[in-house]
Design a protein around this motif. Structure first.
Motif, short mmCIF file in Angstrom:
data_model
loop_
_atom_site.label_atom_id
_atom_site.label_comp_id
_atom_site.label_asym_id
_atom_site.label_seq_id
_atom_site.Cartn_x
_atom_site.Cartn_y
_atom_site.Cartn_z
N UNK A 102 0.84 -1.19 0.00
CA UNK A 102 0.00 0.00 0.00
C UNK A 102 0.88 1.24 0.00
N UNK A 103 0.34 2.40 -0.39
CA UNK A 103 1.17 3.61 -0.51
C UNK A 103 2.00 3.88 0.75
N UNK A 104 3.28 4.17 0.48
CA UNK A 104 4.25 4.36 1.55
C UNK A 104 5.18 5.49 1.15
N UNK A 105 5.50 6.35 2.11
CA UNK A 105 6.43 7.45 1.85
C UNK A 105 7.43 7.54 3.01
N UNK A 106 8.70 7.79 2.68
CA UNK A 106 9.72 8.02 3.69
C UNK A 106 10.95 8.61 3.03
N UNK A 107 11.86 9.12 3.84
CA UNK A 107 13.12 9.67 3.37
C UNK A 107 14.24 9.07 4.19
N UNK A 108 15.34 8.76 3.55
CA UNK A 108 16.53 8.26 4.24
C UNK A 108 17.70 9.16 3.83
N UNK A 109 18.25 9.84 4.80
CA UNK A 109 19.33 10.80 4.55
C UNK A 109 20.67 10.09 4.41
N UNK A 110 21.64 10.75 3.81
CA UNK A 110 22.99 10.20 3.68
C UNK A 110 23.54 9.86 5.06
N UNK A 111 24.12 8.69 5.18
CA UNK A 111 24.70 8.24 6.44
C UNK A 111 23.71 7.63 7.41
N UNK A 112 22.44 7.71 7.11
CA UNK A 112 21.40 7.17 7.99
C UNK A 112 21.23 5.67 7.74
N UNK A 113 20.96 4.95 8.81
CA UNK A 113 20.66 3.52 8.71
C UNK A 113 19.18 3.36 8.99
N UNK A 114 18.48 2.73 8.07
CA UNK A 114 17.04 2.55 8.18
C UNK A 114 16.75 1.05 8.21
N UNK A 115 16.02 0.61 9.22
CA UNK A 115 15.61 -0.79 9.34
C UNK A 115 14.13 -0.89 9.00
#
Length: 166
Positions: free
Chosen positions: A14-27
């Motif tokens: 289903x529709x999903x939005x997010x941002x991951x910045x440089x150097x960030x770790x996203x799980x």
């Protein structure tokens, strides 16, 4: 920066939005069948989707897989190729073409990564003779070679789908 805006894949995601910045770790966590692998496959550019995925402002969907390989590395959940080659040959397939003339940097990166991932003693073994855990470490080594800073200055994102499996 990786920006995902209203990404969806029919009833699979289903529709999903997010941002991951440089150097960030996203799980990304969730129950089995919730779409984690589908999401990673889509944002890596290997699955068609509705919405927008951009990496440093460039739309992922507008790039070829070859072009994307310069900017991101994606480790899928599983899979051994049908062909059987030695580990060192498999690893060489992940070294960026632009780095193949940098022999010293290439040898240094391979030596460092194979030692860190405890596969340096397996370089001459056929990949079909590895245990599940050994194969996963070889795959992780290959993906890291693809975006290793001394070999690929354009690399931006490392995406791992269940990297500790096996």
């Amino acid at each position: 920066m990786l920006r995902v805006n209203s990404l969806n894949i029919g009833s699979r995601l289903l529709p999903l939005s997010f941002t991951c910045e440089a150097g960030e770790i996203l799980h990304i966590i969730g129950p089995n069948g919730s779409g984690k692998s589908t999401l990673l496959t889509a944002i890596s550019g290997l699955l068609q989707y509705d919405g927008h995925v951009t990496l440093d402002g460039a739309e992922i969907a507008e790039h070829s897989e070859e072009s994307l390989a310069q900017y991101r590395a994606f480790l899928s959940q599983s899979g051994r190729p049908a062909f059987n080659i030695d580990v060192f040959q498999f690893l060489s397939l992940s070294i960026p073409a632009s780095a193949r003339l940098k022999t010293e940097e290439m040898n240094s990166a391979v030596a460092e990564l194979t030692q860190l991932l405890d596969v340096d003693d397996k370089l001459l073994r056929p990949i079909h003779h590895l245990s599940g855990g050994e194969w996963q470490r070889v795959r992780l080594c290959a993906i890291c070679l693809q975006i290793w800073p001394s070999l690929n200055p354009y690399a931006k994102v490392l995406m791992l789908d269940e990297p500790l499996r096996h």
